[in-house]
Scaffold this motif. Structure first.
Motif, PDB file in Angstrom:
ATOM      1  N   LEU A 170      35.889  34.749 -29.989  1.00 47.92           N
ATOM      2  CA  LEU A 170      35.794  34.730 -28.529  1.00 47.92           C
ATOM      3  C   LEU A 170      34.539  35.487 -28.094  1.00 47.92           C
ATOM      4  O   LEU A 170      34.160  36.486 -28.702  1.00 47.92           O
ATOM      5  N   THR A 171      33.908  34.991 -27.040  1.00 47.76           N
ATOM      6  CA  THR A 171      32.680  35.586 -26.512  1.00 47.76           C
ATOM      7  C   THR A 171      32.824  35.771 -25.004  1.00 47.76           C
ATOM      8  O   THR A 171      33.799  35.325 -24.402  1.00 47.76           O
ATOM      9  N   SER A 172      31.833  36.388 -24.402  1.00 43.26           N
ATOM     10  CA  SER A 172      31.904  36.664 -22.970  1.00 43.26           C
ATOM     11  C   SER A 172      31.733  35.414 -22.112  1.00 43.26           C
ATOM     12  O   SER A 172      32.120  35.420 -20.947  1.00 43.26           O
ATOM     13  N   SER A 173      31.153  34.364 -22.657  1.00 40.12           N
ATOM     14  CA  SER A 173      30.957  33.098 -21.948  1.00 40.12           C
ATOM     15  C   SER A 173      30.431  32.077 -22.935  1.00 40.12           C
ATOM     16  O   SER A 173      30.079  32.412 -24.073  1.00 40.12           O
ATOM     17  N   GLY A 174      30.330  30.822 -22.498  1.00 45.43           N
ATOM     18  CA  GLY A 174      29.716  29.806 -23.351  1.00 45.43           C
ATOM     19  C   GLY A 174      28.249  30.098 -23.594  1.00 45.43           C
ATOM     20  O   GLY A 174      27.741  29.944 -24.709  1.00 45.43           O
ATOM     21  N   SER A 175      27.535  30.532 -22.541  1.00 46.61           N
ATOM     22  CA  SER A 175      26.116  30.868 -22.703  1.00 46.61           C
ATOM     23  C   SER A 175      25.942  32.045 -23.650  1.00 46.61           C
ATOM     24  O   SER A 175      25.004  32.072 -24.459  1.00 46.61           O
ATOM     25  N   ASN A 176      26.853  33.027 -23.571  1.00 44.98           N
ATOM     26  CA  ASN A 176      26.802  34.168 -24.478  1.00 44.98           C
ATOM     27  C   ASN A 176      27.024  33.723 -25.919  1.00 44.98           C
ATOM     28  O   ASN A 176      26.398  34.251 -26.852  1.00 44.98           O
ATOM     29  N   ALA A 177      27.902  32.729 -26.117  1.00 45.27           N
ATOM     30  CA  ALA A 177      28.139  32.207 -27.465  1.00 45.27           C
ATOM     31  C   ALA A 177      26.859  31.603 -28.040  1.00 45.27           C
ATOM     32  O   ALA A 177      26.494  31.853 -29.200  1.00 45.27           O
ATOM     33  N   ILE A 178      26.148  30.814 -27.221  1.00 45.63           N
ATOM     34  CA  ILE A 178      24.891  30.214 -27.686  1.00 45.63           C
ATOM     35  C   ILE A 178      23.856  31.295 -27.952  1.00 45.63           C
ATOM     36  O   ILE A 178      23.114  31.246 -28.944  1.00 45.63           O
ATOM     37  N   ASP A 179      23.801  32.287 -27.083  1.00 44.96           N
ATOM     38  CA  ASP A 179      22.851  33.387 -27.261  1.00 44.96           C
ATOM     39  C   ASP A 179      23.089  34.109 -28.586  1.00 44.96           C
ATOM     40  O   ASP A 179      22.140  34.416 -29.319  1.00 44.96           O
ATOM     41  N   LEU A 180      24.353  34.371 -28.925  1.00 47.74           N
ATOM     42  CA  LEU A 180      24.665  35.037 -30.186  1.00 47.74           C
ATOM     43  C   LEU A 180      24.226  34.209 -31.383  1.00 47.74           C
ATOM     44  O   LEU A 180      23.672  34.722 -32.358  1.00 47.74           O
ATOM     45  N   VAL A 181      24.479  32.890 -31.320  1.00 48.11           N
ATOM     46  CA  VAL A 181      24.063  32.007 -32.417  1.00 48.11           C
ATOM     47  C   VAL A 181      22.544  32.027 -32.549  1.00 48.11           C
ATOM     48  O   VAL A 181      22.007  32.061 -33.665  1.00 48.11           O
ATOM     49  N   CYS A 182      21.831  32.023 -31.420  1.00 43.86           N
ATOM     50  CA  CYS A 182      20.375  32.077 -31.476  1.00 43.86           C
ATOM     51  C   CYS A 182      19.890  33.388 -32.087  1.00 43.86           C
ATOM     52  O   CYS A 182      18.948  33.409 -32.872  1.00 43.86           O
ATOM     53  N   ARG A 183      20.538  34.486 -31.720  1.00 40.52           N
ATOM     54  CA  ARG A 183      20.175  35.780 -32.312  1.00 40.52           C
ATOM     55  C   ARG A 183      20.361  35.767 -33.826  1.00 40.52           C
ATOM     56  O   ARG A 183      19.593  36.374 -34.576  1.00 40.52           O
ATOM     57  N   LEU A 184      21.400  35.072 -34.274  1.00 38.87           N
ATOM     58  CA  LEU A 184      21.704  35.031 -35.702  1.00 38.87           C
ATOM     59  C   LEU A 184      20.725  34.152 -36.475  1.00 38.87           C
ATOM     60  O   LEU A 184      20.303  34.510 -37.576  1.00 38.87           O
ATOM     61  N   LEU A 185      20.349  33.015 -35.901  1.00 38.82           N
ATOM     62  CA  LEU A 185      19.671  31.987 -36.684  1.00 38.82           C
ATOM     63  C   LEU A 185      18.200  31.774 -36.353  1.00 38.82           C
ATOM     64  O   LEU A 185      17.501  31.110 -37.117  1.00 38.82           O
TER      65      LEU A 185
END
Length: 460
Positions: A170-185
């Motif tokens: 779970l994340t703070s929002s859908g945009s936050n989920a994408i942001d986390l994936v971008c930070r990772l990859l």
């Protein structure tokens, strides 16, 4: 229109903003960059001199020009081509969010408050208020609320995606989920693929990560496979982000044949796919899903509840490979000290588990199906035609009368306090000048259509 000198300056700014040229690194030679930009060497000299005057670069005698060492913050608006306000993703987002509550917003991305299941939300809030003190006081665990992840696991299974609760974050929002994936990859300077057109905030988010955006034309069946293959071979991107079902902004749905080809190309080119599936519950029946066909191997599924339940009680999620989930948990702890508010997750679980939610979505799908046709007819009467008629959802991607500039139309409409979403705000190539996205749920004010007609005439 930008002069050639300004185009060279913007090209250098993009390289600096994306990290392609690091602080202290030498810029391309004047003659070499003139050849690349197809301008005269004197144009590059003028551009470099002006950038040096701004302190962006500096010259070393008999050596060339270098990127300045600077600790000044880089504004997102400066990272990328300089766009008219009406087609700049950041500006359009801010206009939609900051507009007066009563202002007509055919260009916004949410349904009216009166259409949402507020009775279920109120019951869920009351139930959460009776929870123990810890829920109301403490941080949530690193893996977030278990009941909501179990609910999502069952929901994904119904869509053919096998993801146990341990593969869901779970994340703070859908945009936050994408942001986390971008930070990772992603790293600055990487290349990413987006659809052309695509959801405009994808472009704004990628600007923040200082990566280069490459657009792939989108068709009624999904991305143009031939152009996708060309982009993969030429640019070697790290990621591709898309909506498989009820694509934003076009409303199109990927075909099974195209989905198979996308995954085949992804495997050949070592491409990771983010499937943003925020509109899945608006479909009348299930369509092909990249995550289901791939088994969450190189496809990452993103979702949220902002369109169906509440954009105020923010929560999103990621479903992915276990090793990526573990890495995303660490990132979320580092950047947010945990996941979404445990209180928000508890409220959402109560609302989703409420028997009224399923009935709400069934009624909403029927309501929107009727409204899409009604709005299409009314738009047709003033010369605006849908690109396709979507299977579900609340967007119509429409073509304006020949010669109509969507940005100019949006500017004229804003003078009447009407917020529109012109085509080029969704287009990385800026090739959608004569298109507009309309939210049929926000078209109830009868004064909208005369205002659109006046704006078109002003822009024609």
């Amino acid at each position: 229109m930008e002069s050639r000198t300004e185009q060279v300056m913007q090209a250098i700014r993009r390289k600096l903003g994306s990290g392609a040229i690091a602080p202290g690194e030498k810029l391309p030679s004047i003659r070499g960059f003139a050849t690349t930009m197809r301008v005269s060497p004197s144009t590059v000299v003028e551009a470099y001199d002006r950038l040096a005057a701004e302190g962006v670069i500096f010259a070393r005698r008999r050596s060339g020009f270098y990127a300045a060492q600077s600790n000044r913050p880089v504004a997102l608006s400066a990272m990328g081509p300089r766009l008219e306000r009406e087609i700049d993703p950041l500006w359009v987002s801010r206009q939609s969010l900051d507009a007066d509550e009563e202002a007509p917003k055919p260009g916004c991305g949410w349904l009216p408050a009166g259409w949402m299941p507020v009775a279920s939300l109120r019951r869920a809030i009351r139930a959460a208020g009776r929870a123990d003190d810890g829920l109301l006081s403490y941080y949530g665990g690193t893996r977030s609320e278990g009941k909501l992840r179990q609910f999502l696991s069952r929901q994904l299974s119904d869509q053919g995606i096998e993801a146990g609760p341990g593969r869901i974050l779970l994340t703070s929002s859908g945009s936050n989920a994408i942001d986390l994936v971008c930070r990772l990859l992603l790293s600055p300077g990487d290349k990413v693929l987006v659809d052309d057109p695509c959801y405009f905030n994808f472009q704004a988010l990628f600007r923040a990560h200082r990566v280069e955006i490459v657009g792939v034309p989108y068709t009624p069946q999904g991305p143009d496979i031939e152009r996708l293959q060309e982009a993969l071979s030429l640019h070697k991107p790290r990621l591709y982000i898309t909506n498989s079902a009820l694509h934003n902004p076009t409303g199109a749905t990927i075909s099974a044949q195209v989905a198979h080809k996308v995954l085949t190309l992804a495997a050949v080119h070592d491409l990771i796919v983010i499937e943003d599936d925020i509109f899945t519950e608006f479909e009348p029946d299930l369509s092909p899903r990249l995550a289901a066909m791939d088994g969450l191997d190189r496809v990452i599924r993103i979702g949220s509840f902002s369109k169906t339940l509440s954009a105020s009680v923010r929560c999103g999620y990621v479903a992915a490979r276990p090793d990526w989930i573990e890495a995303l948990i660490d990132l979320q702890v580092a950047t947010n000290f945990g996941g979404p508010s445990p209180l928000a997750a508890e409220i959402l679980h109560h609302a989703l588990s409420d028997g009224g939610y399923r009935k709400h979505m069934e009624a909403l799908r029927v309501r929107l199906a009727k409204l899409r046709w009604k709005v299409a007819v009314q738009l047709g009467e003033i010369g605006i035609a849908p690109w396709i008629m979507p299977r579900g959802g609340f967007y119509l991607w429409c073509q304006l009368p020949e010669g109509t500039d969507g940005a100019a139309m949006a500017r004229a409409a804003l003078a009447e306090n009407v917020v529109l979403a012109p085509g080029n705000v969704f287009s990385p190539s800026q090739g959608m000048m004569s298109y507009m996205r309309f939210n049929v749920g926000q078209m109830g004010d009868p004064g909208i259509y005369p205002a659109l007609d006046r704006a078109m005439r002003a822009a024609g």
